[in-house]
Scaffold this motif. Structure first.
Motif, PDB file in Angstrom:
ATOM      1  N   UNK A  21       0.703  -1.141  -0.288  1.00 17.80           N
ATOM      2  CA  UNK A  21       0.062  -0.001   0.001  1.00 17.80           C
ATOM      3  C   UNK A  21       0.663   1.247  -0.067  1.00 17.80           C
ATOM      4  N   UNK A  22       1.867   1.383   0.692  1.00 15.36           N
ATOM      5  CA  UNK A  22       2.678   2.401   0.700  1.00 15.36           C
ATOM      6  C   UNK A  22       3.367   2.707  -0.571  1.00 15.36           C
ATOM      7  N   UNK A  23       3.997   1.694  -1.255  1.00 19.93           N
ATOM      8  CA  UNK A  23       4.336   1.760  -2.446  1.00 19.93           C
ATOM      9  C   UNK A  23       3.505   2.320  -3.732  1.00 19.93           C
ATOM     10  N   UNK A  24       2.020   2.026  -3.485  1.00 16.13           N
ATOM     11  CA  UNK A  24       1.100   2.195  -4.425  1.00 16.13           C
ATOM     12  C   UNK A  24       0.907   3.855  -4.122  1.00 16.13           C
ATOM     13  N   UNK A  25       0.802   4.134  -2.911  1.00 15.55           N
ATOM     14  CA  UNK A  25       0.615   5.768  -2.509  1.00 15.55           C
ATOM     15  C   UNK A  25       1.796   6.596  -2.874  1.00 15.55           C
ATOM     16  N   UNK A  26       2.999   6.063  -2.906  1.00 16.02           N
ATOM     17  CA  UNK A  26       4.093   6.544  -3.273  1.00 16.02           C
ATOM     18  C   UNK A  26       4.007   6.889  -4.832  1.00 16.02           C
ATOM     19  N   UNK A  27       3.732   5.936  -5.384  1.00 12.16           N
ATOM     20  CA  UNK A  27       3.881   5.802  -6.779  1.00 12.16           C
ATOM     21  C   UNK A  27       2.897   7.103  -7.372  1.00 12.16           C
ATOM     22  N   UNK A  28       1.848   7.134  -6.957  1.00 16.04           N
ATOM     23  CA  UNK A  28       0.741   8.102  -7.221  1.00 16.04           C
ATOM     24  C   UNK A  28       1.150   9.656  -6.992  1.00 16.04           C
ATOM     25  N   UNK A  29       1.733   9.604  -5.831  1.00 20.50           N
ATOM     26  CA  UNK A  29       2.318  11.002  -5.282  1.00 20.50           C
ATOM     27  C   UNK A  29       3.657  11.257  -6.268  1.00 20.50           C
ATOM     28  N   UNK A  30       4.478  10.502  -6.405  1.00 19.62           N
ATOM     29  CA  UNK A  30       5.651  10.846  -7.180  1.00 19.62           C
ATOM     30  C   UNK A  30       5.316  10.989  -8.657  1.00 19.62           C
ATOM     31  N   UNK A  31       4.265  10.126  -9.166  1.00 14.96           N
ATOM     32  CA  UNK A  31       3.690  10.678 -10.395  1.00 14.96           C
ATOM     33  C   UNK A  31       3.374  11.832 -10.822  1.00 14.96           C
ATOM     34  N   UNK A  32       2.789  12.461  -9.748  1.00 20.51           N
ATOM     35  CA  UNK A  32       1.858  13.789  -9.753  1.00 20.51           C
ATOM     36  C   UNK A  32       3.277  14.784  -9.581  1.00 20.51           C
ATOM     37  N   UNK A  33       4.231  14.525  -8.651  1.00 19.75           N
ATOM     38  CA  UNK A  33       5.345  15.296  -8.791  1.00 19.75           C
ATOM     39  C   UNK A  33       6.103  15.475 -10.067  1.00 19.75           C
ATOM     40  N   UNK A  34       6.189  14.291 -10.618  1.00 17.76           N
ATOM     41  CA  UNK A  34       6.878  14.477 -11.908  1.00 17.76           C
ATOM     42  C   UNK A  34       6.021  15.087 -12.807  1.00 17.76           C
ATOM     43  N   UNK A  35       4.860  14.881 -12.937  1.00 13.81           N
ATOM     44  CA  UNK A  35       3.881  15.849 -13.955  1.00 13.81           C
ATOM     45  C   UNK A  35       4.103  17.277 -13.420  1.00 13.81           C
ATOM     46  N   UNK A  36       4.248  17.853 -12.242  1.00 13.65           N
ATOM     47  CA  UNK A  36       4.303  19.190 -11.786  1.00 13.65           C
ATOM     48  C   UNK A  36       5.590  19.696 -12.101  1.00 13.65           C
ATOM     49  N   UNK A  37       6.549  18.859 -12.256  1.00 18.25           N
ATOM     50  CA  UNK A  37       8.244  19.162 -12.670  1.00 18.25           C
ATOM     51  C   UNK A  37       8.092  19.598 -14.119  1.00 18.25           C
ATOM     52  N   UNK A  38       7.253  19.095 -14.893  1.00 12.89           N
ATOM     53  CA  UNK A  38       7.343  19.265 -16.437  1.00 12.89           C
ATOM     54  C   UNK A  38       6.481  20.333 -16.345  1.00 12.89           C
ATOM     55  N   UNK A  39       5.339  20.471 -15.811  1.00  9.76           N
ATOM     56  CA  UNK A  39       4.388  21.830 -15.787  1.00  9.76           C
ATOM     57  C   UNK A  39       5.245  23.152 -15.618  1.00  9.76           C
ATOM     58  N   UNK A  40       5.929  23.064 -14.566  1.00  2.00           N
ATOM     59  CA  UNK A  40       6.889  24.194 -14.381  1.00  2.00           C
ATOM     60  C   UNK A  40       7.911  24.557 -15.239  1.00  2.00           C
ATOM     61  N   UNK A  41       8.295  23.416 -15.770  1.00  2.42           N
ATOM     62  CA  UNK A  41       9.558  23.455 -16.783  1.00  2.42           C
ATOM     63  C   UNK A  41       9.043  24.202 -18.007  1.00  2.42           C
ATOM     64  N   UNK A  42       7.785  23.748 -18.365  1.00  2.00           N
ATOM     65  CA  UNK A  42       7.286  24.098 -19.801  1.00  2.00           C
ATOM     66  C   UNK A  42       6.608  25.645 -19.749  1.00  2.00           C
ATOM     67  N   UNK A  43       6.364  26.021 -18.684  1.00  2.00           N
ATOM     68  CA  UNK A  43       5.837  27.259 -18.416  1.00  2.00           C
ATOM     69  C   UNK A  43       6.424  28.427 -19.353  1.00  2.00           C
ATOM     70  N   UNK A  44       7.537  28.465 -19.107  1.00  2.00           N
ATOM     71  CA  UNK A  44       8.597  29.387 -19.871  1.00  2.00           C
ATOM     72  C   UNK A  44       8.476  29.457 -21.472  1.00  2.00           C
ATOM     73  N   UNK A  45       8.785  28.208 -21.843  1.00  2.00           N
ATOM     74  CA  UNK A  45       8.455  27.988 -23.391  1.00  2.00           C
ATOM     75  C   UNK A  45       7.043  28.514 -24.188  1.00  2.00           C
ATOM     76  N   UNK A  46       6.244  28.266 -23.320  1.00  5.13           N
ATOM     77  CA  UNK A  46       4.712  28.652 -23.741  1.00  5.13           C
ATOM     78  C   UNK A  46       4.380  29.890 -23.582  1.00  5.13           C
ATOM     79  N   UNK A  47       5.261  30.626 -22.772  1.00  2.00           N
ATOM     80  CA  UNK A  47       4.843  32.012 -22.619  1.00  2.00           C
ATOM     81  C   UNK A  47       5.787  32.911 -23.147  1.00  2.00           C
ATOM     82  N   UNK A  48       6.783  32.528 -23.927  1.00  2.00           N
ATOM     83  CA  UNK A  48       8.049  33.078 -24.484  1.00  2.00           C
ATOM     84  C   UNK A  48       7.579  34.353 -25.392  1.00  2.00           C
TER      85      UNK A  48
END
Length: 290
Positions: A21-48
């Motif tokens: 259960x801990x692995x499943x919970x952390x997998x979902x949490x880190x999946x969202x974290x990786x998603x947000x990593x690329x959200x913030x990284x892609x913000x500048x190219x979109x707004x340039x």
């Protein structure tokens, strides 16, 4: 009967791993974290384009701002892995995420501080790269310590899929925000979501970041390549010219035999198996006739 130190170490390594259960919970949490990593990284190219119109940047200046991210990103890869092993990958990820989320959220304010908006944006992108460069090395350290061997590949691939989701999310939602509310809203959106994610993880995952020993399965099943790397450094320091000759002339043989736990007997060298599995590595190199 008292357990041996080796048995005690293996028991501690097994206890440090996540349960299912801990692995499943952390997998979902880190999946969202990786998603947000690329959200913030892609913000500048979109707004340039919009930012270039507002601040009068030409193509060269816009390219400097976009490329400056990778000047920082390439410098903290090794640092991220080292810190993940020392203090725990969870702590490294959360600390860096809180920092890059804050920078993203205040980017519109930084751009308006003075007329030197190009310098501020370039500096903020370099800092973003420095902070985001530790994410994947720390993630690798975390999963290697906490996830069982049988689940590690699936967990890492699932978490890594967040990079595509994050780029897709910023491209879709960010484009709408850019059209409706201006480029500032894209940074508020991605930075604010990241800070909310950090707050959620901090509140719901107590006892973060104890860097445990490597799992027992990893200790017991180290590949010959992992064992060979420290020994190869010793060999290379004394026989660099001969090793370079072997690498240049027969690289395929060297790679194949190295992964099998042995090295070929060719090009005037005999790198014995003992050099890769704990023998006297610096004495295991011999000259043979060509």
């Amino acid at each position: 009967m008292q357990p041996t130190p080796e048995e005690a170490r293996r028991d501690r390594a097994g206890d440090s791993q996540w349960s299912r259960p801990e692995c499943q919970a952390w997998t979902g949490t880190l999946l969202l974290g990786t998603c947000l990593l690329y959200c913030t990284r892609s913000s500048m190219p979109i707004c340039t384009v919009s930012m270039s119109q507002d601040f009068g940047w030409n193509k060269k200046e816009a390219g400097i701002v976009l490329s400056s991210f990778f000047w920082g990103y390439c410098l903290t890869q090794v640092v991220g892995g080292h810190l993940g092993d020392r203090i725990g990958g969870e702590k490294v990820i959360l600390l860096s995420a809180s920092a890059w989320g804050s920078i993203t959220a205040v980017t519109p304010l930084l751009a308006q501080l003075s007329s030197a908006h190009l310098a501020f944006m370039t500096f903020s992108r370099i800092l973003m790269g420095l902070l985001q460069g530790v994410y994947f090395p720390a993630l690798t350290s975390l999963l290697s310590q906490k996830v069982r061997d049988s689940e590690r590949a699936f967990t890492y691939s699932t978490v890594g899929a967040g990079s595509q989701f994050g780029t897709l999310l910023t491209g879709a939602v960010g484009s709408l925000l850019l059209e409706w509310y201006g480029w500032q809203s894209v940074f508020y959106f991605s930075g604010g979501l990241t800070l909310l994610w950090v707050w959620y993880v901090y509140r719901s995952r107590p006892g973060l970041g104890s860097p445990g020993p490597r799992p027992a399965g990893v200790q017991a099943q180290q590949s010959p390549l992992e064992t060979a790397l420290p020994e190869a450094c010793c060999l290379g320091s004394r026989h660099l010219p001969a090793l370079c000759s072997l690498l240049l002339l027969r690289p395929h043989l060297l790679a194949a035999h190295l992964l099998q736990g042995d090295l070929p007997r060719s090009q005037g060298l005999d790198l014995q198996r003992g050099a890769l599995v704990g023998g006297d590595s610096c004495q295991s190199i011999q000259r043979v006739s060509l």
